[in-house]
Enzyme design. Sequence first.
Site, PDB file in Angstrom:
ATOM      1  N   SER A   1       0.823  -1.197   0.000  1.00  0.00           N
ATOM      2  CA  SER A   1       0.000   0.000   0.000  1.00  0.00           C
ATOM      3  C   SER A   1       0.864   1.257   0.000  1.00  0.00           C
ATOM      4  O   SER A   1       1.664   1.444  -0.904  1.00  0.00           O
ATOM      5  CB  SER A   1      -0.973  -0.042   1.176  1.00  0.00           C
ATOM      6  OG  SER A   1      -2.177   0.621   0.845  1.00  0.00           O
TER       7      SER A   1
ATOM      8  N   LYS B   1     -22.879  17.872   7.808  1.00  0.00           N
ATOM      9  CA  LYS B   1     -21.979  18.171   8.915  1.00  0.00           C
ATOM     10  C   LYS B   1     -21.614  16.933   9.721  1.00  0.00           C
ATOM     11  O   LYS B   1     -20.476  16.781  10.154  1.00  0.00           O
ATOM     12  CB  LYS B   1     -22.617  19.225   9.835  1.00  0.00           C
ATOM     13  CG  LYS B   1     -21.735  19.655  10.999  1.00  0.00           C
ATOM     14  CD  LYS B   1     -20.455  20.294  10.494  1.00  0.00           C
ATOM     15  CE  LYS B   1     -19.579  20.776  11.646  1.00  0.00           C
ATOM     16  NZ  LYS B   1     -18.297  21.328  11.163  1.00  0.00           N
TER      17      LYS B   1
END
Length: 302
Positions: free
Chosen positions: A166, A218
């Site tokens: 990765s 939010k």
Amino acid sequence: MSLLSPDAAARLFNQPLMISEGQALALLAALGAERASGGWVLPPRLAQAAPEPEMGRLSDRLGRSYDQAGMRTFEVVDNVAVITVEGSLAHKGAYVGASYWFGGTSYQGLQTQIMRLEQDDEVKGVAVEVDSGGGEVAGCFETADMLWRLSQRKPTMAILTDHACSAAYLLAAATRQIVVPPTGLTGSIGVMALHLDLSGMLEKMGAKVNLITSGERKADGHSMSPLSDEGRAIVQARVDDTRNLFATRLGKYRAGRLSKEQALATEAGVYAGADAVRAGLADGVGAAHDAFAAFRKAVNKA
């Protein structure tokens, strides 16, 4: 014991991570090995030495502290510098090399080393010793680009002592050559995100958290309720975009050996030894010390 810090949780959950599955599980075990009524709890060893984010990256405070002490930020053997990429990779951390207690490497420390390697005329080549399953996305692409630019100026080689998966593989790919041991692993060209759903635990405790927000998005991804379909779609899009960027960089760094399309076609699989070479993820198979000796010899002949 201390609760898992808000900073650590914010960096670990609901963010794209370029990390292998095994490394992610190890990181979760290290950061929150126990569950208590108050949430995730750090083991005593880590609670006493939990890392704090450090400002000062733009001012190069970390590098200047080494300069003032008359110390190099890297080791040099036969005109070849050695820098290490080991353990979990974190964005910020005012230390160079693998941290003793954290067991990981910071991009901040790597960038400090790379900047000085570009300016050190005594260093003829750079060996990057890699043994990591990846880590945070934040800071990774910037560090890889800096290493790739260094590779245009000086010979570089990534020498795997075990694995480069990765984010760690992206850093290794930014060098001119990658050598993997016969049983070493490369790849995991993918991205993941973790979401922590505490709603079941809160319900058992008889507790309910009311979120009062302004702005429809939010509270996307918060841990007090299951992840909504819309919230999942937003995180999935970020993960997909990051994987696409990952593969694009690999196509640039390993041009002629691994294209963007080939990187995506691996579907984040992991390749061992000679299989990694056949897939274009590495350039040779060999023992780390033998590869380092051959690299030093080649660099000093040039």
